[in-house]
Every structure is written in C-alpha cells, then in structure tokens.
Write a protein that holds these residues in place. Structure first.
Motif, PDB file in Angstrom:
ATOM      1  N   SER A  20      -2.076  15.779  27.783  1.00 47.33           N
ATOM      2  CA  SER A  20      -2.033  15.372  29.168  1.00 47.33           C
ATOM      3  C   SER A  20      -3.486  15.373  29.751  1.00 47.33           C
ATOM      4  N   SER A  21      -4.336  16.493  29.328  1.00 41.97           N
ATOM      5  CA  SER A  21      -5.610  16.320  29.810  1.00 41.97           C
ATOM      6  C   SER A  21      -6.558  15.097  29.628  1.00 41.97           C
ATOM      7  N   LEU A  22      -6.503  14.687  28.356  1.00 47.93           N
ATOM      8  CA  LEU A  22      -7.150  13.679  27.814  1.00 47.93           C
ATOM      9  C   LEU A  22      -6.601  12.338  28.553  1.00 47.93           C
ATOM     10  N   ALA A  23      -5.316  12.180  28.638  1.00 46.49           N
ATOM     11  CA  ALA A  23      -4.644  11.138  29.308  1.00 46.49           C
ATOM     12  C   ALA A  23      -5.160  10.978  30.880  1.00 46.49           C
ATOM     13  N   LEU A  24      -5.233  12.184  31.450  1.00 48.93           N
ATOM     14  CA  LEU A  24      -5.672  12.288  32.789  1.00 48.93           C
ATOM     15  C   LEU A  24      -7.493  11.990  32.897  1.00 48.93           C
ATOM     16  N   ASN A 139      -8.618  10.293  15.726  1.00 49.43           N
ATOM     17  CA  ASN A 139      -9.737   9.781  16.605  1.00 49.43           C
ATOM     18  C   ASN A 139      -9.660  10.503  17.995  1.00 49.43           C
ATOM     19  N   LEU A 140      -8.502  10.785  18.536  1.00 48.52           N
ATOM     20  CA  LEU A 140      -8.243  11.450  19.866  1.00 48.52           C
ATOM     21  C   LEU A 140      -8.467  13.012  19.755  1.00 48.52           C
ATOM     22  N   ALA A 141      -8.077  13.430  18.702  1.00 48.17           N
ATOM     23  CA  ALA A 141      -8.216  14.882  18.573  1.00 48.17           C
ATOM     24  C   ALA A 141      -9.681  15.397  18.457  1.00 48.17           C
ATOM     25  N   GLU A 142     -10.425  14.345  17.667  1.00 46.97           N
ATOM     26  CA  GLU A 142     -12.046  14.814  17.659  1.00 46.97           C
ATOM     27  C   GLU A 142     -12.624  14.354  19.030  1.00 46.97           C
ATOM     28  N   TYR A 143     -12.198  13.351  19.619  1.00 46.46           N
ATOM     29  CA  TYR A 143     -12.701  12.955  20.935  1.00 46.46           C
ATOM     30  C   TYR A 143     -12.524  14.032  22.048  1.00 46.46           C
ATOM     31  N   PHE A 144     -11.301  14.746  21.936  1.00 48.50           N
ATOM     32  CA  PHE A 144     -10.782  15.416  23.074  1.00 48.50           C
ATOM     33  C   PHE A 144     -12.013  16.636  22.764  1.00 48.50           C
ATOM     34  N   ILE A 145     -12.299  17.193  21.653  1.00 51.09           N
ATOM     35  CA  ILE A 145     -13.207  18.170  21.356  1.00 51.09           C
ATOM     36  C   ILE A 145     -14.600  17.980  21.631  1.00 51.09           C
ATOM     37  N   ASP A 146     -15.165  16.602  21.629  1.00 57.81           N
ATOM     38  CA  ASP A 146     -16.334  16.108  21.668  1.00 57.81           C
ATOM     39  C   ASP A 146     -16.680  16.049  23.105  1.00 57.81           C
ATOM     40  N   CYS A 147     -15.657  15.676  23.958  1.00 57.10           N
ATOM     41  CA  CYS A 147     -15.607  15.744  25.460  1.00 57.10           C
ATOM     42  C   CYS A 147     -15.846  17.010  26.170  1.00 57.10           C
ATOM     43  N   GLY A 148     -15.881  17.977  25.493  1.00 56.68           N
ATOM     44  CA  GLY A 148     -15.986  19.360  25.800  1.00 56.68           C
ATOM     45  C   GLY A 148     -14.634  20.275  26.251  1.00 56.68           C
ATOM     46  N   PHE A 149     -13.695  19.699  25.910  1.00 62.25           N
ATOM     47  CA  PHE A 149     -12.339  20.113  26.316  1.00 62.25           C
ATOM     48  C   PHE A 149     -12.090  21.474  25.562  1.00 62.25           C
ATOM     49  N   ARG A 150     -11.592  22.564  25.850  1.00 61.84           N
ATOM     50  CA  ARG A 150     -11.077  23.858  25.465  1.00 61.84           C
ATOM     51  C   ARG A 150      -9.889  24.027  25.406  1.00 61.84           C
ATOM     52  N   ALA A 151      -8.875  24.134  24.367  1.00 61.47           N
ATOM     53  CA  ALA A 151      -7.669  24.473  24.284  1.00 61.47           C
ATOM     54  C   ALA A 151      -7.313  25.710  23.168  1.00 61.47           C
ATOM     55  N   ILE A 152      -6.135  26.065  23.463  1.00 56.47           N
ATOM     56  CA  ILE A 152      -5.522  27.157  22.533  1.00 56.47           C
ATOM     57  C   ILE A 152      -4.084  26.703  22.226  1.00 56.47           C
ATOM     58  N   LEU A 153      -3.632  26.965  21.041  1.00 54.38           N
ATOM     59  CA  LEU A 153      -2.313  26.730  20.756  1.00 54.38           C
ATOM     60  C   LEU A 153      -1.313  27.553  21.119  1.00 54.38           C
ATOM     61  N   THR A 154      -0.320  27.355  21.872  1.00 57.82           N
ATOM     62  CA  THR A 154       0.520  28.321  22.576  1.00 57.82           C
ATOM     63  C   THR A 154       1.749  28.563  21.994  1.00 57.82           C
ATOM     64  N   CYS A 155       2.293  27.231  21.331  1.00 60.08           N
ATOM     65  CA  CYS A 155       3.556  27.336  20.642  1.00 60.08           C
ATOM     66  C   CYS A 155       3.437  26.697  19.111  1.00 60.08           C
ATOM     67  N   VAL A 156       4.171  27.019  18.303  1.00 58.48           N
ATOM     68  CA  VAL A 156       3.828  26.522  16.864  1.00 58.48           C
ATOM     69  C   VAL A 156       5.357  26.452  16.412  1.00 58.48           C
ATOM     70  N   ASP A 157       5.788  25.343  15.785  1.00 61.37           N
ATOM     71  CA  ASP A 157       7.036  25.173  15.299  1.00 61.37           C
ATOM     72  C   ASP A 157       6.963  25.605  13.874  1.00 61.37           C
ATOM     73  N   THR A 158       7.463  26.681  13.387  1.00 56.75           N
ATOM     74  CA  THR A 158       7.018  27.363  12.089  1.00 56.75           C
ATOM     75  C   THR A 158       7.756  26.494  11.053  1.00 56.75           C
ATOM     76  N   ASP A 159       8.664  25.609  11.399  1.00 54.12           N
ATOM     77  CA  ASP A 159       9.189  24.715  10.526  1.00 54.12           C
ATOM     78  C   ASP A 159       8.149  23.745  10.081  1.00 54.12           C
ATOM     79  N   CYS A 160       7.069  23.383  10.713  1.00 52.23           N
ATOM     80  CA  CYS A 160       6.345  22.673  10.332  1.00 52.23           C
ATOM     81  C   CYS A 160       4.920  23.077  10.044  1.00 52.23           C
ATOM     82  N   LEU A 161       4.730  24.271  10.802  1.00 53.31           N
ATOM     83  CA  LEU A 161       3.121  24.958  10.547  1.00 53.31           C
ATOM     84  C   LEU A 161       3.293  26.271  10.352  1.00 53.31           C
ATOM     85  N   ASP A 162       2.261  26.955   9.889  1.00 45.70           N
ATOM     86  CA  ASP A 162       2.297  28.441   9.899  1.00 45.70           C
ATOM     87  C   ASP A 162       2.190  29.236  11.134  1.00 45.70           C
ATOM     88  N   LYS A 163       2.806  30.294  11.229  1.00 42.61           N
ATOM     89  CA  LYS A 163       2.905  31.161  12.476  1.00 42.61           C
ATOM     90  C   LYS A 163       1.386  31.476  12.756  1.00 42.61           C
TER      91      LYS A 163
END
Length: 227
Positions: A20-24, A139-163
């Motif tokens: 959302s932040s990058l699209a905005l 590219n979007l993920a790296e661009y988000f970080i390069d732009c100076g955005f800061r974010a935290i993972l608030t929800c993880v689906d443990t069927d896909c990714l370790d808690k």
C-alpha cells in the motif's frame, strides 16, 4: 484553470503495509491524482486492521502522518464477502456522488484478486487503478527499502514461513533469509507488514513490539504498541 483541478480524485485502498505504501508513493509521485481518502477494513471485534492484526490506533497515526483522511470500514470477525461488499458499496456510492470514480490498490500479480476488485467496482460504475501491477516482486521489495521505508512483519502464515520471522524488520537481511518459495512482497499472503516510516510520511510512527501470539494454529501475530 488551476493545475489541481486537472488531477483525478481517487480513493485509496490502504492496508497499512508495504505494498500500500509503495503504491501510494508512486501515485503521489506521478502528480496525476489527488487522494480523497484512505479506505481500510477494520475487524470491529478486535479494533484491528483486518488480516494484518494492527491496532486501529496505529492506523489513525499513519493517516495523520500522511495528512490524508481515513475511512474505516468496520466488519465483524465472521463477516462474509457479501457483508464486506455491502459495506464497501455504501462507502463507494458516497464518494462517487462527490466526483470520485476510481479506487487504487497495491496488488501486484494475483489475477483473481484483481478481477474480483474490478467486478465489484463495476457494480457501482467505478474504476480500479493498480500502480504496482505486474512489476517484479524482487525489484519492488528492494525499491521499497531503497526509498527509505521502514516496516515490520506483523503477521506470518506459518504454513509458508517460520514463526521466527514475525516481528522482524523488513530489510535486506530479511529478504536474504526468505525461503525461495516465499514471494519477497508476501503477495501470496505469506506475511503482512506495518509501515512506520518512509518518504510519504511527515514523521515516524513510534511503536514498540508487544506479545507474539499464534492464532488458529497457523497465523502468528506480533502486537505493535503505540509509544
């Protein structure tokens, strides 16, 4: 005619997360649109952003730091798609009567989701806008970080990714640790984020990490507390 009279007024579907932040960011940078309001679904039973699990108070702080109006669409934890569509329809009709005919989304590549959004908007003769559509996730993920955005993972689906990823900072270190089968933008629902700083905000949103809990034996949430 003033230049501001030439831009299109839009609603923005805001989740509080990185896409959302990058699209905005892209929309504001283009100079083609004026955001009439952010539109966010909030689960009333918990007073938190649906799916992301972020407190509504932090959502409001984001809107304040963006200097944008916020429309909270309240649903119950047991709401059906029909309930959601009815609530959204009322809000869309309200803005359409004030000259808003487009809603922007941060979706990247899920064709079924895009079709669902477009079909719902067509019911009220409105259009959909997808600033990030079909752009490369890496590219979007790296661009988000390069732009100076800061974010935290608030929800993880443990069927896909370790808690253990829940509550981590979304940075280059995290991207390098993601398994190959996990989209770096979490576009398949592997994880959700909360953005607390970046070029579109006029100030950082101060937060502290609270408890990390597992719900439904699958979804791991990191509670973020306003400071």
């Amino acid at each position: 005619m003033k230049s501001e009279d030439c831009v299109e007024k839009i609603l923005f579907s805001w989740s509080g997360g990185k896409d959302s932040s990058l699209a905005l960011h892209e929309i504001l940078k283009s100079g083609k649109y004026k955001v009439a309001a952010l539109m966010t679904t909030v689960t009333q039973d918990y007073d938190r952003i649906s799916m992301h699990g972020v407190r509504s108070e932090l959502l409001s702080k984001q809107a304040e730091a963006l200097n944008l109006s916020l429309e909270k669409m309240f649903i119950s934890k047991n709401s059906s798609n029909m309930d959601y569509e009815e609530i959204m329809g009322r809000l869309l009709n309200q803005y359409q009567s004030n000259g808003v005919n487009t809603v922007a989304f941060g979706d990247i590549f899920l064709d079924d989701l895009r079709r669902y959004r477009e079909e719902n908007l067509a019911k009220v003769q409105m259009n959909a806008l997808f600033p990030l559509w079909k752009k490369d996730s890496v590219n979007l993920a790296e661009y988000f970080i390069d732009c100076g955005f800061r974010a935290i993972l608030t929800c993880v689906d443990t069927d896909c990714l370790d808690k253990g990823f829940c509550g981590r900072e979304y940075d280059l270190s995290l991207l390098s640790d993601l398994p190959e089968n996990v989209d770096p933008c979490g576009e398949n629902g592997e994880f959700h984020t909360f953005v607390y700083a970046g070029p579109i905000f006029d100030r950082e949103i101060l937060i502290a990490k609270g408890d990390i809990i597992l719900k439904d034996e699958r979804f791991c949430f990191c509670d973020l507390l306003p400071v």
